[in-house]
Design a protein around this motif. Sequence first.
Motif, PDB file in Angstrom:
ATOM      1  N   SER A  22       0.831  -1.155   0.029  1.00 15.73           N
ATOM      2  CA  SER A  22       0.101   0.072   0.024  1.00 15.73           C
ATOM      3  C   SER A  22       0.836   1.233  -0.029  1.00 15.73           C
ATOM      4  O   SER A  22       0.453   2.294  -0.607  1.00 15.73           O
ATOM      5  N   LEU A  23       2.058   0.965   0.538  1.00 12.08           N
ATOM      6  CA  LEU A  23       2.837   2.495   0.613  1.00 12.08           C
ATOM      7  C   LEU A  23       3.543   2.705  -0.617  1.00 12.08           C
ATOM      8  O   LEU A  23       3.648   3.934  -1.071  1.00 12.08           O
ATOM      9  N   VAL A  29       2.499  10.107  -5.337  1.00 10.50           N
ATOM     10  CA  VAL A  29       1.260  11.186  -5.281  1.00 10.50           C
ATOM     11  C   VAL A  29       1.888  12.523  -5.334  1.00 10.50           C
ATOM     12  O   VAL A  29       1.501  13.385  -6.335  1.00 10.50           O
ATOM     13  N   ASN A  30       2.987  13.028  -4.646  1.00 10.42           N
ATOM     14  CA  ASN A  30       3.623  14.120  -4.688  1.00 10.42           C
ATOM     15  C   ASN A  30       4.789  14.315  -3.763  1.00 10.42           C
ATOM     16  O   ASN A  30       5.089  13.137  -3.150  1.00 10.42           O
ATOM     17  N   LYS A  31       5.585  15.334  -3.826  1.00  8.54           N
ATOM     18  CA  LYS A  31       6.958  15.261  -3.104  1.00  8.54           C
ATOM     19  C   LYS A  31       6.758  14.992  -1.637  1.00  8.54           C
ATOM     20  O   LYS A  31       7.578  14.631  -0.950  1.00  8.54           O
ATOM     21  N   CYS A  34       6.182  11.519  -0.634  1.00  5.25           N
ATOM     22  CA  CYS A  34       7.150  10.839  -0.949  1.00  5.25           C
ATOM     23  C   CYS A  34       8.160  11.016   0.092  1.00  5.25           C
ATOM     24  O   CYS A  34       8.882  10.069   0.598  1.00  5.25           O
ATOM     25  N   SER A  35       8.496  12.349   0.616  1.00  5.07           N
ATOM     26  CA  SER A  35       9.500  12.588   1.658  1.00  5.07           C
ATOM     27  C   SER A  35       9.090  11.997   3.094  1.00  5.07           C
ATOM     28  O   SER A  35       9.783  11.776   3.841  1.00  5.07           O
ATOM     29  N   LEU A  36       7.929  11.725   3.330  1.00  7.04           N
ATOM     30  CA  LEU A  36       7.332  10.851   4.440  1.00  7.04           C
ATOM     31  C   LEU A  36       7.427   9.472   4.426  1.00  7.04           C
ATOM     32  O   LEU A  36       7.529   8.977   5.432  1.00  7.04           O
ATOM     33  N   ILE A  37       7.318   8.847   3.264  1.00  9.04           N
ATOM     34  CA  ILE A  37       7.136   7.474   3.054  1.00  9.04           C
ATOM     35  C   ILE A  37       8.602   7.026   3.175  1.00  9.04           C
ATOM     36  O   ILE A  37       8.843   5.848   3.445  1.00  9.04           O
ATOM     37  N   VAL A  38       9.409   7.417   2.359  1.00 10.45           N
ATOM     38  CA  VAL A  38      10.771   6.953   1.961  1.00 10.45           C
ATOM     39  C   VAL A  38      11.612   6.917   3.320  1.00 10.45           C
ATOM     40  O   VAL A  38      11.930   5.670   3.730  1.00 10.45           O
ATOM     41  N   PRO A  39      11.533   7.574   4.413  1.00  6.80           N
ATOM     42  CA  PRO A  39      12.101   7.212   5.750  1.00  6.80           C
ATOM     43  C   PRO A  39      11.271   6.021   6.527  1.00  6.80           C
ATOM     44  O   PRO A  39      12.077   5.271   6.852  1.00  6.80           O
TER      45      PRO A  39
END
Length: 471
Positions: A22-23, A29-31, A34-39
Amino acid sequence: MTELNIDCLNLIFKELRTDRVSLYPCLLVNKTWCSLIVPILWEKHSWCLYHETSEKKLFNIIISSLPSTSKQILTDNNINLPSTIISKPLTFNYISFCKFFESETIDKIIRKLFNDKKLKYNKRNLLEQEIYKLFVSECNNIKELELHTSRPLPSFPGALTFFSNINKLTIKIDCIEPNTLHEMAKFCIYLNELTVHNCSQDNSGLISLIDAQKNLKIVSLYPHNKKKICEGLREAIGRKGGTINNLCLYSINIIPLISLYSLERLLIYNFEYYGGNSIEMKKFLQYLEVSKFPNLQFLNVLGLVCHKELAMLIKNTEGNLLEISISSKRVKSVHVGIFIKSIADNCPKIKNLSFRITPEEFQLIKLILLNCRNLVKIKLDTLYYENDVIVGDELLDDLAKFSPKSLTKLTLSGNWKFSIEIFEKFLESCREHNLILFGITNKTHITEEHKTIARKYVSEGVINEFKILCP
C-alpha cells in the motif's frame, strides 16, 4: 479537497509501515508524500526482501551512497564499482533513515554485486570496510544492530552517534576483537537487550561492555561447543542483577544465577553438551538450588533433569510465578513429586503449566488443582515407550472434580487410555467452565466412541475444540 497536514499523513503512513504494497503507490502522489514515506520504508522493512531484482536495486542504492572518497579508494585498489550505480546525487540520504542494521547485509552486497569469489582477501576487506564506514557515518538513529565482523567500527567517523542510540545488540563473539568491544563500551551504554552467540570462554571486551550498561534488561547467551565455565561473564551479569529481568541461557557453562533479584523470566536450555555427572552440571545444579528470584514470573527449562533443584527455586520465588514449562527426556519420580508439591505450595498465581510426569504422580496433580485456582492452561506429558499404555482415569477423574473454573486449555501428551465412563464424566464437568481446547496425543486408544462423545460436547458448546494431536 482540503489537504491533510503533515502530522496526520505521518500518523497514517506509520500505521501502514508493515503494508509495503500500500505504501509504494503513495510514493508517487507528490513530493510531500514521498518525503514522508521513504524514511518509513528504509527504517527496517526494506531489508526484508525476497525478490532478487528488488534486493539488487536496494544494494545498488547503498553502493551509490558511498562518498566520493570511498569510491576513489576502491578505484585506486582496482575494485571495480558496478556499472549500475547511480552517478548523479541521490534524492535522499537513504542510509540515514535506517534504524536496523545487520552485518549479513554487507556480506550479501559483496556476494551479489561484486562476485566476492573473484575478490582477493585484501580487496574484500577494503570493500567491506568502506561500506561499514558508510553506515557508521550516516546512520544517526540505529536502534537494532546485528554485528559479526572483525572491522574496528568504533574507530570509524561517526561511531559515537552510531553506537550511542542502540538499544538492541546481537553479536557473534568469536568474530569480534575484544578491543572493539572495549571501545564500544565507551559509548554503547544504553542497551536494553543483548544477545551473544558462540560464548565459549570469558571475553574481557564483552565483560567491559556489560559493565558499561545503564539499563540492561534482556540477555540471551548461546554457547560454542567448548565446555568451559565462563566465571568472569557470570560475575558481570550478576552485577546487573538490579536491571536484568529476562535471561535466556542456551548452555550451562555460564551460570549468572543467585544475584539476579530483578529477574522475571528465566529460560534454560541444555542441548546435551553436558552430562548429568559432569563437573559443570553439578556446579550448575548447586547454583540453581540456592538461587532466589523473588520476582520470577516465567520459568522455562529444557533438557535438564533437575526437578529437586527447581522445587527449591520455586520455593524461593515468593509466589509470583505465572508460567512453568519443564521438558526433559528423563525424570526421577521421587523428585517430580517434590517438584509438584512445591508448585502447589508456592504458586497461587500460576496460570500456565507444562511438565512431564509418571503415573506415580497422578494423585499429586490434585494438590495443584486445589491450590492453584488461577490455572488457565495445563499440558501434562508422560515418559513412555512405544508399547506402554498409560491408564489416565485417575488423573482425568481428579481433573473433573477439582479443576478451577479458569482452566480452559488441557493437553495430555502420551500413550493415554481412558474408560468411556471417566472420559464422559470429565467432559460433562466442563459445563461448569467452558473448555476452549482439549487435546490428546497418540490416537491409538481413542476409539470412535470417545470421538462421538467428544463431538457431542463440541456441538453443545461445552468445549470449543477436541484435538487428537500428533505424538
